[in-house]
Scaffold this active site. Structure first.
Site, PDB file in Angstrom:
ATOM      1  N   ILE A  47      21.247  42.052  -8.529  1.00 20.46           N
ATOM      2  CA  ILE A  47      19.869  41.753  -8.123  1.00 20.46           C
ATOM      3  C   ILE A  47      19.609  40.240  -8.196  1.00 20.46           C
ATOM      4  O   ILE A  47      20.367  39.493  -8.820  1.00 20.46           O
ATOM      5  CB  ILE A  47      18.832  42.520  -8.977  1.00 20.46           C
ATOM      6  CG1 ILE A  47      18.907  42.094 -10.455  1.00 20.46           C
ATOM      7  CG2 ILE A  47      19.029  44.021  -8.837  1.00 20.46           C
ATOM      8  CD1 ILE A  47      17.751  42.645 -11.308  1.00 20.46           C
ATOM      9  N   GLY A  74      14.886  36.778 -11.310  1.00 25.78           N
ATOM     10  CA  GLY A  74      13.434  36.774 -11.215  1.00 25.78           C
ATOM     11  C   GLY A  74      12.916  35.376 -10.906  1.00 25.78           C
ATOM     12  O   GLY A  74      12.001  35.193 -10.101  1.00 25.78           O
TER      13      GLY A  74
END
Ligand SMILES: CCCCCCC[C@@H](O)CC(=O)SCCNC(=O)CCNC(=O)[C@H](O)C(C)(C)COP(=O)(O)OP(=O)(O)OC[C@H]1O[C@@H](n2cnc3c(N)ncnc32)[C@H](O)[C@@H]1OP(=O)(O)O
Length: 298
Positions: free
Chosen positions: A211, A214
């Protein structure tokens, strides 16, 4: 387990020297293109660092030195997710220089299954001693809760504001497709967490594939707000806060929806277009100058 003594978690300062190359690498990591010469070409007359580069110093020795395993007995690095981030600029960030960063644990929350840890960092210019930036880094530790204790210290008020979008269409929207290689590039700025590059590690952490960091999404959203409300002026960003509500996969499209809440405050949320999921929520930028009055272009 004994009382958690947060005062013992004060660490640093650690030194980080960064060059124009690091500044450009960060800009590319948050999706700047060659046309954005001011951020990717050191020879440009207005060459500058994106202000969100100021989230990077804690990734150079500082966070790795916080003894999380002492604070959380069930801490497992593979289960760590970035929960929230607050960045406050205290002075403009130079395009190169040396910063001294220190950290302390501000808050530990037992959420039952999970634990939440908030770390506060201060980065100062090594030459002048001037504070350049403060960060509040909230990590969400899945499976590390249940220790039955909670400690709080005083929080900065801006970091706990609800930042709820109003019930009207956004005042501005900026959309940007990330690259399939976005995380592979972003990590070179300092966050080498294998969650963002190693499919096997991502699988252990519960994801189909690596992923996006952030803070990569955070940096992209900050660019969007500055573009829409400050003519791209990097010095217009006073502070920015966001919650990481959902993961983003590299290659997905980020759509930042923005509402002007006051002359200097923009509330925003950032959506993953392909999955129609909100990746950033409870988010806001505080501008140093009223929207529309900043001086230069992205
Ligand atoms: C020292 C290290 C410093 C940090 C280094 C960072 C290293 C990086 O490489 C790591 C990363 O970049 S990871 C990528 C970015 N982050 C993410 O993708 C996380 C996305 N968010 C989620 O998946 C869920 O929101 C999730 C899983 C986070 C929470 O979802 P749920 O489990 O469904 O939680 P929920 O039941 O809704 O709420 C439980 C309680 O937790 C609070 N909470 C929820 N989301 C939070 C979040 N994002 N941050 C902080 N707190 C959060 C809720 O308010 C609730 O608390 P309470 O019960 O008190 O109301």
């Amino acid at each position: 387990m004994g009382e958690l003594d947060l005062s013992k978690t004060e660490i640093g300062p650690f030194s980080w020297s960064y060059s124009e190359r690091d500044t450009i690498l960060y800009a590319l990591g948050v999706g700047c293109h060659r046309e954005e010469q001011r951020y990717v070409f050191e020879g440009h007359s207005d060459f500058a660092a994106l202000p969100t580069l100021a989230v990077i110093p804690p990734y150079h020795d500082v966070l790795a030195s916080v003894p999380l395993q002492d604070v959380l007995p069930k801490y497992n690095p593979a289960m760590l997710l970035h929960g929230e981030q607050y960045l406050e600029m205290k002075a403009p960030l130079k395009a190169s220089g040396r910063l001294l960063t220190s950290a302390r644990v501000l808050e530990v929350q037992d959420k039952g299954k999970a634990a939440v840890v908030v770390i506060h960092t201060t980065s100062k210019c090594a030459d002048s001693g001037e504070v350049v930036a403060e960060n509040e880094i909230t990590s969400f530790m899945r499976g590390a809760g249940g220790f039955g204790q909670q400690r709080r210290a005083q929080r900065q008020p801006a970091a706990v504001a609800p930042n709820k979008p109003p019930q009207r269409k956004p005042d501005a929207v900026v959309e940007e497709r990330t690259s399939e290689d976005q995380a592979a590039l972003y990590r070179l700025s300092g966050d080498y967490n294998p969650l963002h590059i190693d499919p096997e590690f991502a699988g252990i952490a519960g994801f189909d594939r690596p992923i996006l960091h952030g803070l990569c999404t955070f940096g992209i959203a900050a660019k969007h707000v500055l573009k829409a409300f400050a003519q791209g002026d990097p010095e217009a960003l006073k502070s920015i806060k966001a919650r990481f509500a959902k993961h983003v996969f590299p290659g997905e499209t980020l759509r930042t929806e923005m509402w002007q809440d006051s002359p200097t405050k923009v509330i925003f949320q950032t959506r993953v277009v392909e999955r129609d999921e909100l990746a950033l929520t409870f988010a806001a930028v505080e501008l140093a100058t009223p929207a529309g009055q900043a001086k230069s272009r992205l």
